[in-house]
Scaffold this active site. Structure first.
Site, PDB file in Angstrom:
ATOM      1  N   CYS A  89       0.826  -1.203   0.000  1.00 34.44           N
ATOM      2  CA  CYS A  89       0.000   0.000   0.000  1.00 34.44           C
ATOM      3  C   CYS A  89       0.865   1.260   0.000  1.00 34.44           C
ATOM      4  O   CYS A  89       1.397   1.660   1.042  1.00 34.44           O
ATOM      5  CB  CYS A  89      -0.912  -0.009   1.222  1.00 34.44           C
ATOM      6  SG  CYS A  89      -1.930   1.451   1.338  1.00 34.44           S
TER       7      CYS A  89
ATOM      8  N   CYS B 183      -0.501   4.111   2.163  1.00 34.19           N
ATOM      9  CA  CYS B 183      -0.329   3.919   3.617  1.00 34.19           C
ATOM     10  C   CYS B 183       1.127   4.164   4.014  1.00 34.19           C
ATOM     11  O   CYS B 183       1.404   4.761   5.051  1.00 34.19           O
ATOM     12  CB  CYS B 183      -0.677   2.491   4.039  1.00 34.19           C
ATOM     13  SG  CYS B 183      -2.139   1.811   3.282  1.00 34.19           S
ATOM     14  N   ASP B 184       2.072   3.674   3.220  1.00 36.83           N
ATOM     15  CA  ASP B 184       3.467   3.614   3.664  1.00 36.83           C
ATOM     16  C   ASP B 184       4.446   4.472   2.871  1.00 36.83           C
ATOM     17  O   ASP B 184       5.586   4.654   3.298  1.00 36.83           O
ATOM     18  CB  ASP B 184       3.962   2.153   3.593  1.00 36.83           C
ATOM     19  CG  ASP B 184       3.091   1.226   4.416  1.00 36.83           C
ATOM     20  OD1 ASP B 184       2.612   1.660   5.484  1.00 36.83           O
ATOM     21  OD2 ASP B 184       2.871   0.079   4.000  1.00 36.83           O
TER      22      ASP B 184
END
Ligand code: NAP
Length: 305
Positions: free
Chosen positions: A130, A133-134
């Site tokens: 992701c 997300c990261d």
């Protein structure tokens, strides 16, 4: 005893909940571990009608939830169904030490990220599924990164990562992308993205160092292996349906996608399917919402006898 329980809180689940709540059936939504499902891991959603400026996936999910709750949908957050016993006329769902009974059940459990299954993938910090997300983590900033895959997700992730990375290698196993034209052109037109064609990841390197230091690639045409140094590996090679708890209970294809029909009906009475857990063809936010609507209408008619 509930009239209807919905498993899942993506576009399909919330749309079902909205329709069933408006039909006064007080649906209960068990959100699963990740409220909002996979859409909350994308950046901006540009192809959901009604949002000409695009909409953040998490915002879209929160608004769908709010709309369903406004009409009386009940929600249990972070709740994952552990076991389901399908009966007639009652289905039982075991969650967190209790059993919920319901006359109708809508399975809208979505899909999860497919893994590559190569050495280093599981063990290493710096392998992720992701980018939104990261991607902004300090360990990835101004570093070369690898995105694996050739679909819309891979192109979207690669484009997003150019905000942080020094360079993004888009590693794809074939010589052309599967992604839609607009997404492919956007990625390939980005000066920071370099495609690596006809290549698969054999392993993620860095076990000794305790973090990703690169990938070992295999050229599919020549069979030769090579090393590509990078600080992070973002894997976007598709999805697997979240239908494991229905194995042997509901009809599904060999990949685990629920088989539906007519309409949203599964092969068990009073059990309906919607969204990515039952769709390996379209897999769009809007089609999942449409399937959620179908499942709600089918469930409502079933409950009305
Ligand atoms: P996808 O379309 O199934 O693409 C998966 C990609 O991964 C393919 O290019 C495939 O290669 C590759 N792949 C699969 N298994 C692999 C393996 N073991 N090793 C290496 N490569 C592998 O999945 P997706 O990109 O996640 O998209 C899923 C759905 O969501 C699609 O319908 C897509 O349109 C939609 N989506 C839409 C948007 C948007 O419109 N904003 C954004 C993201 C996703 P091959 O091409 O060789 O099969």
């Amino acid at each position: 005893m509930r009239d209807v329980v919905i498993l899942g809180s993506g576009c399909a689940g919330w749309t079902s909940a909205l329709y069933l709540a408006r039909a006064n059936l007080k649906p209960l939504v068990l959100t699963g571990a990740q409220m909002g499902g996979l859409l909350t891991t994308t950046s901006i959603v540009e192809n959901f009608p009604g949002f000409p400026q695009g909409v953040d996936g998490t915002t879209l999910m929160a608004q769908m939830m709010e709309q369903a709750q406004k009409f009386g949908a009940e929600v249990e957050f972070g709740v994952v169904a552990e076991e389901v016993t399908l009966g007639k006329p009652v289905h039982r769902i075991r969650v967190g030490g209790k059993t919920i009974e319901t006359r109708a059940l809508i399975v809208a459990t979505g899909a999860g990220h497919r893994h590559l299954g190569v050495p280093g993938e599981k063990e290493l910090k710096g392998v992720t599924y992701c980018a939104t997300c990261d991607g902004a983590l300090p360990m990835f900033r101004n570093q070369p990164l690898v995105v694996v895959g050739g679909g819309d997700s891979a192109c979207e992730e690669a484009t997003f990562l150019t905000r942080f990375a020094s360079k993004v290698y888009l590693v794809h196993r074939r010589g052309e992308l599967r992604a839609s034209r607009i997404m492919a052109e956007r990625a390939l037109g980005n000066a920071k993205i370099e495609p690596v064609w006809n290549s698969v990841v054999e392993s993620v390197e860095g076990v000794k160092e305790g973090k990703v230091t690169g990938v070992k690639l295999k050229d599919m045409a020549t069979g030769k292996s090579s090393a590509l140094p990078c600080a992070g590996v973002f894997i976007a090679v598709g999805h697997v349906p979240n239908t494991q708890i229905f194995q042997g209970k509901l009809k599904m294809d060999e990949a685990g996608y629920l088989q539906l029909g007519p309409g949203s009906r599964t092969n068990r009475e009073g059990v309906f399917g919607a969204g990515d857990c039952a769709d390996k063809v379209y897999r769009q936010a809007i089609t999942a919402a449409g399937m959620g609507c179908m499942a709600a209408i089918d469930a409502e008619r079933y409950l009305a006898g």
